[in-house]
Write a protein that holds these residues in place. Structure first.
Motif, PDB file in Angstrom:
ATOM      1  N   ASP A 274      -0.444  -7.485   7.070  1.00 41.15           N
ATOM      2  CA  ASP A 274      -1.708  -8.215   7.258  1.00 41.15           C
ATOM      3  C   ASP A 274      -2.561  -7.589   8.353  1.00 41.15           C
ATOM      4  OD1 ASP A 274      -0.942  -9.939   5.324  1.00 41.15           O
ATOM      5  OD2 ASP A 274      -0.477 -11.615   6.660  1.00 41.15           O
ATOM      6  N   ASP A 275      -1.903  -6.876   9.262  1.00 41.18           N
ATOM      7  CA  ASP A 275      -2.629  -6.279  10.381  1.00 41.18           C
ATOM      8  C   ASP A 275      -3.044  -4.837  10.121  1.00 41.18           C
ATOM      9  OD1 ASP A 275      -2.248  -8.633  11.771  1.00 41.18           O
ATOM     10  OD2 ASP A 275      -0.376  -7.951  12.694  1.00 41.18           O
TER      11      ASP A 275
ATOM     12  N   ASN B 138      -5.149  -2.182   7.591  1.00 39.95           N
ATOM     13  CA  ASN B 138      -6.136  -2.048   6.516  1.00 39.95           C
ATOM     14  C   ASN B 138      -5.906  -0.771   5.720  1.00 39.95           C
ATOM     15  OD1 ASN B 138      -7.551  -4.391   7.240  1.00 39.95           O
ATOM     16  ND2 ASN B 138      -8.593  -3.261   8.875  1.00 39.95           N
ATOM     17  N   GLY B 139      -6.531  -0.694   4.556  1.00 43.13           N
ATOM     18  CA  GLY B 139      -6.520   0.552   3.809  1.00 43.13           C
ATOM     19  C   GLY B 139      -5.467   0.565   2.731  1.00 43.13           C
ATOM     20  N   ASP B 140      -5.575   1.555   1.846  1.00 43.82           N
ATOM     21  CA  ASP B 140      -4.629   1.625   0.733  1.00 43.82           C
ATOM     22  C   ASP B 140      -3.496   2.609   0.987  1.00 43.82           C
ATOM     23  OD1 ASP B 140      -6.198   3.796   0.580  1.00 43.82           O
ATOM     24  OD2 ASP B 140      -7.110   3.312  -1.362  1.00 43.82           O
TER      25      ASP B 140
ATOM     26  N   CYS C 121       0.867  -1.192   0.000  1.00 40.95           N
ATOM     27  CA  CYS C 121       0.000   0.000   0.000  1.00 40.95           C
ATOM     28  C   CYS C 121       0.897   1.234   0.000  1.00 40.95           C
ATOM     29  CB  CYS C 121      -0.940   0.006   1.204  1.00 40.95           C
ATOM     30  SG  CYS C 121      -0.110   0.256   2.783  1.00 40.95           S
TER      31      CYS C 121
END
Lengths: 324, 324
Positions: free
Chosen positions: A295-296, A298-300, A35
């Motif tokens: 993995d922990d 979120n989001g871009d 990301c």
């Protein structure tokens, strides 16, 4: 108690004295993390860490009378240098109580920045007793490293800058990973984001085995670390979250993250290679979390506060070995 | 010919794409130099050097039609990465001609930034012939590393930032030391300062033995270096000043400065220790000049452009040995 109004006032007092650090990026780091990674390099702050912000905030908030008598701090590291320089720039005295076995470079630096260094023997003397005696005798004000409202307010100015810079870059929803010891920087940033960037959420990052804040957040109760030392991330090893910082962290932060020593060193190597900045291990745990705990997250996009760069050449060279 | 209007227009085109680098300072560097030292860390620019500015400027100045056909560059180093990334961000193709013995990391980086790398054998092939054939066949535009008006204009945006930042810090009369190869960065900065900060004067800095610009300025005629390689400051080894850059340098710059390889390494070590930035040897010669040639510098402040940080870990570790 620290409030957003105190952070905004601290930002006013820091204007022209602190450094607004930039936001750095690299497509190579984005690739590793999966990301967008936005890095706020507080290693570029005066004295090589964010600590200058809190020290300046606390000293500049004192009454003229108190300030003129000088300040005192206990620290062998980044807080010492931040307080010494902030005091010098105010034209006042600072006494820094350091262990006699602290690295000579840190002692020399603190002195060179204008601090009056008082050494004590860890084995036989109490730094609190020495400090209190000096403080009483000379009327010095103690500047605590994190559990101090005006220090938290100063560190929180980092969060004001992040809110503005992230918005400029089109990032309004993301986790903000912060290297966390006692929680002064993390809680200050969390308060700033609450008002100025409600879609951004602070998350403390720590070394594995010294994840007191992560465990405290998970249980809702202040938890201790088992050991006080024994990890390369020395700048952020604290026994437990602060009494003032923890309620703020608990109310506002997402879950904590923790990384291994090797991951911290690998993040230092990537910061060298891709961002051209120098991080110390404790200042690299947030970047390590972004790169190796995706993995922990979120989001871009993810925002990383790289909190300090005061590292010995030997340790830095060890980190670089991961590139060869 | 490059003009101040072209620099100002390049700054407009770079807005939101280039990075405005900060100005860093340290009381410890001031102490060594004997005056205030303001460092502009272009190592923090995209791709780790100022070269992104010129590449973006040149590509964004092309007609839509020319741009869509793509660009080509010869480089094994910083210019390659700058052109590759600037082209990718414009959504166009870039072909980078690199020697087959270039470091694998630089080849990989250039590819990863979106460049189509074409390797040639230095011993048996001519990069110009290969490049011209490709350029003709595909209609690619050549982006020269320094003797190109729009590239100079892009590098000159560094000078616009310096003019503004120095004024904010109260510095209106000072030498601006610039790491100098072919003179694109130095001439661009000199043009920007001429209009926007006439009290600031650009001065080229080079490695000893490769001080073609210094000697050219002293004699008023373009001078060559005897050797084409054989110095740790590889990024700034060029045979002679450019045909476009030299007249600008000659009209506007103060005398050149030169430093030894060891001084460049020592400056890298100080940048690590005091500024927390990563410099490559060629990107550290201006800082080395500020620190170790202070007898040749007048005034109570000096501005240093630290032009790049793309250095191998082994070379960086060598520099750090000067701290122990």
């Amino acid at each position: 108690m620290s409030t957003i109004e105190m952070i905004e006032a601290a930002a006013e007092r820091l204007k022209g004295h602190g450094r607004e650090t930039p936001v750095l990026t690299s497509p190579f780091l984005d690739e590793i993390a999966g990301c967008r990674v936005l890095v706020k390099p507080e290693c570029l702050q005066h004295t090589g860490s964010f600590k200058f912000r809190g020290a300046w905030s606390a000293i500049s908030a004192l009454s003229d009378e108190d300030r003129q008598r000088g300040v005192i701090a206990y620290s062998s590291g980044n807080h010492a240098q931040g307080v010494a320089l902030a005091a010098s720039k105010h034209g006042i005295a600072s006494v820094i109580i350091m262990p006699s076995d602290a690295p000579q470079l840190k002692i020399d630096n603190t002195k060179a920045l204008g601090g009056e260094v008082v050494l004590y023997d860890r084995a036989t003397e109490s730094r609190e007793e020495i400090g209190e005696a000096l403080a009483t005798e000379r009327g010095l004000t103690l500047i605590r490293p994190y559990d101090e409202p005006q220090v938290i307010a100063g560190q929180g100015t980092t969060g004001l800058e992040i809110a503005h810079q992230a918005a400029t870059m089109g990032v309004t929803e993301a986790d903000v990973l912060v290297c966390c010891g006692g929680g002064g920087l993390t809680s200050g940033i969390a308060l700033a984001l609450e008002k100025h960037a409600p879609g951004l959420r602070a998350r403390p990052c720590e070394p594995e085995g010294f994840d007191d804040v992560k465990r405290s957040l998970a249980t809702g109760q202040i938890q201790n670390n088992n050991a006080a030392s024994g990890n390369i991330c020395d700048a952020i090893l604290t026994p437990q979250p602060g009494k003032i910082t923890f309620p703020i962290l608990h109310r506002l932060c997402g879950p904590g993250l923790s990384v291994t020593e090797e991951e911290a060193l690998r993040a230092m190597a990537q910061a060298f290679l891709r961002l051209k900045i120098v991080l110390e291990p404790g200042g690299a745990v947030a970047l390590a979390s972004a790169l190796f705990r995706n993995d922990d997250i979120n989001g871009d996009a993810v925002i990383v506060v790289a909190s300090g760069g005061n590292v010995d050449p030997e340790v830095f060279s060890r980190a670089l070995e991961f590139l060869t």
